[in-house]
Design a protein around this motif. Structure first.
Motif, PDB file in Angstrom:
ATOM      1  N   GLY A 207      69.639  19.848  92.113  1.00 36.09           N
ATOM      2  CA  GLY A 207      69.737  18.733  91.185  1.00 36.09           C
ATOM      3  C   GLY A 207      69.486  19.157  89.748  1.00 36.09           C
ATOM      4  O   GLY A 207      70.142  18.671  88.820  1.00 36.09           O
ATOM      5  N   ILE A 208      68.530  20.069  89.548  1.00 39.67           N
ATOM      6  CA  ILE A 208      68.255  20.571  88.204  1.00 39.67           C
ATOM      7  C   ILE A 208      69.466  21.301  87.646  1.00 39.67           C
ATOM      8  O   ILE A 208      69.841  21.132  86.479  1.00 39.67           O
ATOM      9  CB  ILE A 208      67.027  21.510  88.245  1.00 39.67           C
ATOM     10  N   ILE A 209      70.109  22.117  88.487  1.00 45.36           N
ATOM     11  CA  ILE A 209      71.303  22.845  88.050  1.00 45.36           C
ATOM     12  C   ILE A 209      72.409  21.869  87.675  1.00 45.36           C
ATOM     13  O   ILE A 209      73.097  22.044  86.658  1.00 45.36           O
ATOM     14  CB  ILE A 209      71.771  23.805  89.164  1.00 45.36           C
ATOM     15  N   LEU A 210      72.590  20.823  88.466  1.00 40.21           N
ATOM     16  CA  LEU A 210      73.649  19.850  88.195  1.00 40.21           C
ATOM     17  C   LEU A 210      73.367  19.062  86.909  1.00 40.21           C
ATOM     18  O   LEU A 210      74.286  18.787  86.132  1.00 40.21           O
ATOM     19  CB  LEU A 210      73.802  18.903  89.383  1.00 40.21           C
ATOM     20  N   ILE A 211      72.110  18.682  86.687  1.00 31.72           N
ATOM     21  CA  ILE A 211      71.773  17.969  85.453  1.00 31.72           C
ATOM     22  C   ILE A 211      71.985  18.870  84.241  1.00 31.72           C
ATOM     23  O   ILE A 211      72.539  18.445  83.213  1.00 31.72           O
ATOM     24  CB  ILE A 211      70.321  17.458  85.500  1.00 31.72           C
ATOM     25  N   ALA A 212      71.553  20.136  84.355  1.00 29.76           N
ATOM     26  CA  ALA A 212      71.752  21.078  83.248  1.00 29.76           C
ATOM     27  C   ALA A 212      73.233  21.285  82.976  1.00 29.76           C
ATOM     28  O   ALA A 212      73.668  21.329  81.812  1.00 29.76           O
ATOM     29  CB  ALA A 212      71.083  22.411  83.574  1.00 29.76           C
ATOM     30  N   ALA A 213      74.028  21.379  84.051  1.00 28.68           N
ATOM     31  CA  ALA A 213      75.471  21.528  83.872  1.00 28.68           C
ATOM     32  C   ALA A 213      76.076  20.270  83.253  1.00 28.68           C
ATOM     33  O   ALA A 213      76.986  20.350  82.409  1.00 28.68           O
ATOM     34  CB  ALA A 213      76.135  21.823  85.213  1.00 28.68           C
ATOM     35  N   GLY A 214      75.566  19.108  83.661  1.00 33.74           N
ATOM     36  CA  GLY A 214      76.059  17.864  83.076  1.00 33.74           C
ATOM     37  C   GLY A 214      75.759  17.765  81.590  1.00 33.74           C
ATOM     38  O   GLY A 214      76.616  17.350  80.800  1.00 33.74           O
TER      39      GLY A 214
ATOM     40  N   GLU B 197      66.653  24.585  74.944  1.00 34.59           N
ATOM     41  CA  GLU B 197      65.215  24.335  75.044  1.00 34.59           C
ATOM     42  C   GLU B 197      64.938  22.842  75.193  1.00 34.59           C
ATOM     43  O   GLU B 197      64.117  22.435  76.029  1.00 34.59           O
ATOM     44  CB  GLU B 197      64.483  24.890  73.816  1.00 34.59           C
ATOM     45  N   ASN B 198      65.615  22.021  74.391  1.00 31.94           N
ATOM     46  CA  ASN B 198      65.428  20.577  74.504  1.00 31.94           C
ATOM     47  C   ASN B 198      65.935  20.053  75.836  1.00 31.94           C
ATOM     48  O   ASN B 198      65.370  19.110  76.403  1.00 31.94           O
ATOM     49  CB  ASN B 198      66.136  19.870  73.353  1.00 31.94           C
ATOM     50  N   ALA B 199      67.003  20.651  76.352  1.00 32.10           N
ATOM     51  CA  ALA B 199      67.515  20.247  77.662  1.00 32.10           C
ATOM     52  C   ALA B 199      66.494  20.558  78.745  1.00 32.10           C
ATOM     53  O   ALA B 199      66.286  19.743  79.667  1.00 32.10           O
ATOM     54  CB  ALA B 199      68.829  20.962  77.958  1.00 32.10           C
ATOM     55  N   ILE B 200      65.838  21.708  78.659  1.00 34.42           N
ATOM     56  CA  ILE B 200      64.811  22.070  79.642  1.00 34.42           C
ATOM     57  C   ILE B 200      63.649  21.085  79.592  1.00 34.42           C
ATOM     58  O   ILE B 200      63.148  20.630  80.635  1.00 34.42           O
ATOM     59  CB  ILE B 200      64.330  23.516  79.397  1.00 34.42           C
ATOM     60  N   ILE B 201      63.217  20.742  78.384  1.00 31.28           N
ATOM     61  CA  ILE B 201      62.128  19.770  78.237  1.00 31.28           C
ATOM     62  C   ILE B 201      62.523  18.428  78.839  1.00 31.28           C
ATOM     63  O   ILE B 201      61.742  17.794  79.571  1.00 31.28           O
ATOM     64  CB  ILE B 201      61.749  19.606  76.751  1.00 31.28           C
ATOM     65  N   ALA B 202      63.742  17.989  78.558  1.00 32.94           N
ATOM     66  CA  ALA B 202      64.207  16.693  79.058  1.00 32.94           C
ATOM     67  C   ALA B 202      64.282  16.695  80.591  1.00 32.94           C
ATOM     68  O   ALA B 202      63.859  15.729  81.241  1.00 32.94           O
ATOM     69  CB  ALA B 202      65.578  16.365  78.465  1.00 32.94           C
ATOM     70  N   ILE B 203      64.804  17.765  81.168  1.00 36.04           N
ATOM     71  CA  ILE B 203      64.908  17.830  82.625  1.00 36.04           C
ATOM     72  C   ILE B 203      63.525  17.871  83.260  1.00 36.04           C
ATOM     73  O   ILE B 203      63.270  17.236  84.293  1.00 36.04           O
ATOM     74  CB  ILE B 203      65.740  19.056  83.047  1.00 36.04           C
ATOM     75  N   ALA B 204      62.591  18.625  82.648  1.00 31.72           N
ATOM     76  CA  ALA B 204      61.237  18.709  83.187  1.00 31.72           C
ATOM     77  C   ALA B 204      60.533  17.352  83.147  1.00 31.72           C
ATOM     78  O   ALA B 204      59.845  16.969  84.104  1.00 31.72           O
ATOM     79  CB  ALA B 204      60.428  19.745  82.403  1.00 31.72           C
ATOM     80  N   VAL B 205      60.721  16.625  82.052  1.00 30.04           N
ATOM     81  CA  VAL B 205      60.093  15.304  81.925  1.00 30.04           C
ATOM     82  C   VAL B 205      60.609  14.342  82.988  1.00 30.04           C
ATOM     83  O   VAL B 205      59.870  13.484  83.486  1.00 30.04           O
ATOM     84  CB  VAL B 205      60.345  14.740  80.508  1.00 30.04           C
TER      85      VAL B 205
END
Length: 310
Positions: free
Chosen positions: A237-244, A170-178
């Motif tokens: 890019g979102i998928i790659l950041i989430a994977a990272g 959940e925090n990762a989703i918030i961070a990526i969205a921001v």
């Protein structure tokens, strides 16, 4: 119904959709959408991307029925098994079936990209259209805030935010969205600047429409097509950041079958049991490629500057 009658009905629908003088607004919209679909269908790479994305969606929906094993079930006696009829993509260091984890990981991937798009795209659209239409100090303040976010690389800013919020999906989703909304704001502002002084906007203004009504009822719909293209292209890019983030242990936490976390656990045995890390890496590559191809196809259809439907 005979095949000739079916063919005649299809031809009638096609002629109705392609009519040069539509009888209603609905007919005009459907006809425009049909022309766009014909243009999109002619792009074989775009159709390939659409197929990959649809496959991801179907796998995510039917994951419990597709996966032969529980993705978190540990069978230590079968750890690090190579491809076989029992384990199609082998097993990891805890004896978990990699194919089952890839299938269930599709759900997490789709969950992340959809939530990020739902959060980031409306924020960027609201900021960009408001700044572009109102101008003045409002534009200056909103765009300087946007520039601050753009000054940091996405992954670095996401890492900082997740470190502050704590690890977790959940925090990762918030961070990526921001970190994802500023480019959308830039695009929406640029589109708004090109249409805010148009004759139809002036006409609506003379009819007494307020600023917010003009923005949300007339400007936002015109900015949506460009935003859809950019969001689709950004999915990779979102998928790659989430994977990272998952690879670094800051995203989805064990035992969730997140592809980046699977690569992280597989790197320990990469030289001898290469498939543990390689298979989720291939999954990330294929899905990212699919979104990029789909985004390119949508850009050709929706972007009027490239001769699409506009």
């Amino acid at each position: 119904m005979s095949s000739e009658a079916q063919g005649s009905e299809v031809a009638g629908w096609r002629a109705w959709l392609l009519s040069s003088s539509p009888a209603s607004r609905s007919q005009a919209r459907l006809g425009r959408a049909y022309i766009g679909w014909l243009s999109f269908r002619a792009n074989h790479l775009a159709m390939l991307g659409l197929g990959i994305v649809l496959l991801l969606v179907l796998v995510a929906i039917f994951a419990p029925w597709i996966a032969p094993y529980d993705p978190n079930a540990q069978i230590l006696a079968d750890r690090l098994q190579f491809f076989s009829s029992q384990y199609w993509l082998g097993t990891d260091e805890l004896g978990r079936d990699i194919f089952s984890r890839i299938v269930h990981g599709a759900r997490l991937t789709l969950y992340i990209v959809i939530l990020v798009a739902i959060i980031a795209a409306p924020i960027g659209l609201a900021v960009g259209t408001t700044a572009g239409y109102l101008g003045g100090w409002t534009d200056t303040v909103l765009m300087r805030i946007t520039d601050i976010f753009l000054a940091f690389p996405k992954l670095v800013l996401a890492l900082a935010l997740v470190s502050a919020l704590g690890p977790g999906i959940e925090n990762a989703i918030i961070a990526i969205a921001v970190t994802s909304w500023p480019p959308y704001a830039r695009i929406a502002r640029a589109e708004t600047l090109t249409i805010r002084n148009s004759d139809f906007i002036s006409a609506v203004r003379l009819q007494g429409a307020g600023r917010m009504r003009i923005i949300w009822s007339h400007i936002v719909p015109l900015c949506t097509s460009s935003l859809v293209v950019r969001v689709t292209l950004d999915m990779a890019g979102i998928i790659l950041i989430a994977a990272g983030l998952g690879f670094l242990g800051l995203g989805a936490q064990p035992p969730l079958p997140e592809w980046g976390a699977m690569i992280s656990s597989g790197r320990k045995v990469l030289l001898d049991q290469w498939w543990v890390a390689t298979v989720p890496g291939i999954a990330i590559f294929v899905v990212s490629l699919g979104f990029n191809l789909l985004g390119d196809g949508l850009r050709d259809v929706l972007d009027p500057k490239t001769g699409g439907q506009g």
